[in-house]
Write an enzyme that holds these catalytic residues in place. Sequence first.
Site, short mmCIF file in Angstrom:
data_model
loop_
_atom_site.label_atom_id
_atom_site.label_comp_id
_atom_site.label_asym_id
_atom_site.label_seq_id
_atom_site.Cartn_x
_atom_site.Cartn_y
_atom_site.Cartn_z
N LYS B 115 0.87 -1.17 0.00
CA LYS B 115 0.00 0.00 0.00
C LYS B 115 0.91 1.21 0.00
O LYS B 115 1.56 1.52 1.01
CB LYS B 115 -0.92 0.02 1.22
N GLY B 176 -8.30 9.38 9.26
CA GLY B 176 -8.66 9.47 10.67
C GLY B 176 -9.77 10.45 10.99
O GLY B 176 -10.10 10.65 12.15
N ALA B 202 -9.73 5.60 3.63
CA ALA B 202 -9.66 6.77 4.52
C ALA B 202 -10.95 7.57 4.53
O ALA B 202 -11.57 7.82 3.50
CB ALA B 202 -8.49 7.70 4.18
N ALA B 224 -9.90 1.57 9.15
CA ALA B 224 -9.26 1.12 10.38
C ALA B 224 -9.90 1.81 11.58
O ALA B 224 -10.58 1.19 12.40
CB ALA B 224 -7.77 1.40 10.35
N THR B 225 -9.68 3.12 11.65
CA THR B 225 -10.10 3.87 12.84
C THR B 225 -11.58 3.76 13.11
O THR B 225 -11.99 3.77 14.27
CB THR B 225 -9.73 5.36 12.67
#
Lengths: 85, 291
Positions: B115, B176, B202, B224-225
């Site tokens: 990535k 994020g 993202a 992810a977050t």
Amino acid sequence: MTTSPDTFADPARPAAFVNGEPYPLDGPVPVTDLVARLVPEVVVDGVPRGVAVAVDDAVVPRGAWDRTEIRPGMRVEVVTAVQGG
Amino acid sequence: MATTSTTSTDAPLTIAGTSLGSRLVMGTGGAASLLALEDALVASGTELTTVAMRRVARPALGAAGAAATGDTSIWGLLERLGIRPLPNTAGCFTVREAVLTAQLAREACGTDWIKLEVIADDVTLLPDPAGTVEAARILVDDGFTVLPYTNDDPVTARHLADAGCAAVMPLGSPIGSGLGIANPRNIEAIAAASPVPVILDAGIGTASDAALAMELGCDGVLLATAVTRAADPVRMARAMRLAVEAGYDAARAGRMPRREQALASSPADGRVAVGDATAAPGARDNLDLAL
């Protein structure tokens, strides 16, 4: 009390720079030995896993670790996978 | 009479010839503990998960150092769960840093998938388009399977595909932020034009964001977050899995056309009359339309 050679940074002693910190060397050290000293827990059955090494901004393939010697003044990066992304 | 049931697994996400059983790619950053992360990864159903590359901790620094190794590491966790690792070049601000990090990742993780992230600055954390395209060319030439993190710009995405990237991964909104998909028109345009899989990467904050990404035509979602910082990560991971599947099916189900006005879905004929129900037909025009 003894001082670990890994943490003892005497400016008079010759040193490589491992992960940004001085790493005193009394003589050339093969990459294989450096990794085993630095992160012994990644070596399973004599084979290091999940670790990569670059010397002076060039990756040293695992097959070349035995014959690649770290000498004073060299910059060494030893990295592994961590949580991220 | 034969009936056909179609599910998301009928057409797996295929990147560089490798089929993945899930269209949800997970990140591992921000998890409170490896144990919590493991439960979330399992609930997400992911088969591809990102890791970062960092310096190993020196023994004298103890476990508080940068990277744990061995059985307690993220590396050991992914191996045990049978999840393919997708190392990233997170934290790289130059082409040289990104290329060296990718080469180290290939050695450490035993995969040529990367990535690619070349970040413009540490405030916006937005991708540097020029640096990303340049690094992508170098890594493709070096034999990597490159999945670049990129802006929501169709032209940059085209350059990356032209450079030989195996997928393109446009952002929904900044890393994020959890702000969702800021520019759905651009994401839709990227997905419509891309010759390689498009993975929204993202900005996902909650399940509806992930479903929207898929409805806009994306082939997968990376997050992810949104999971690791949810109050209940395991439950959010499951929600994301279901949202990606729902969005995938919705995108292929041929949605109804949008209308400006209401349209009754029940028959206009045969309605019950109460009292003197002789209203003028003109007042019932939109019910008549239902027929």
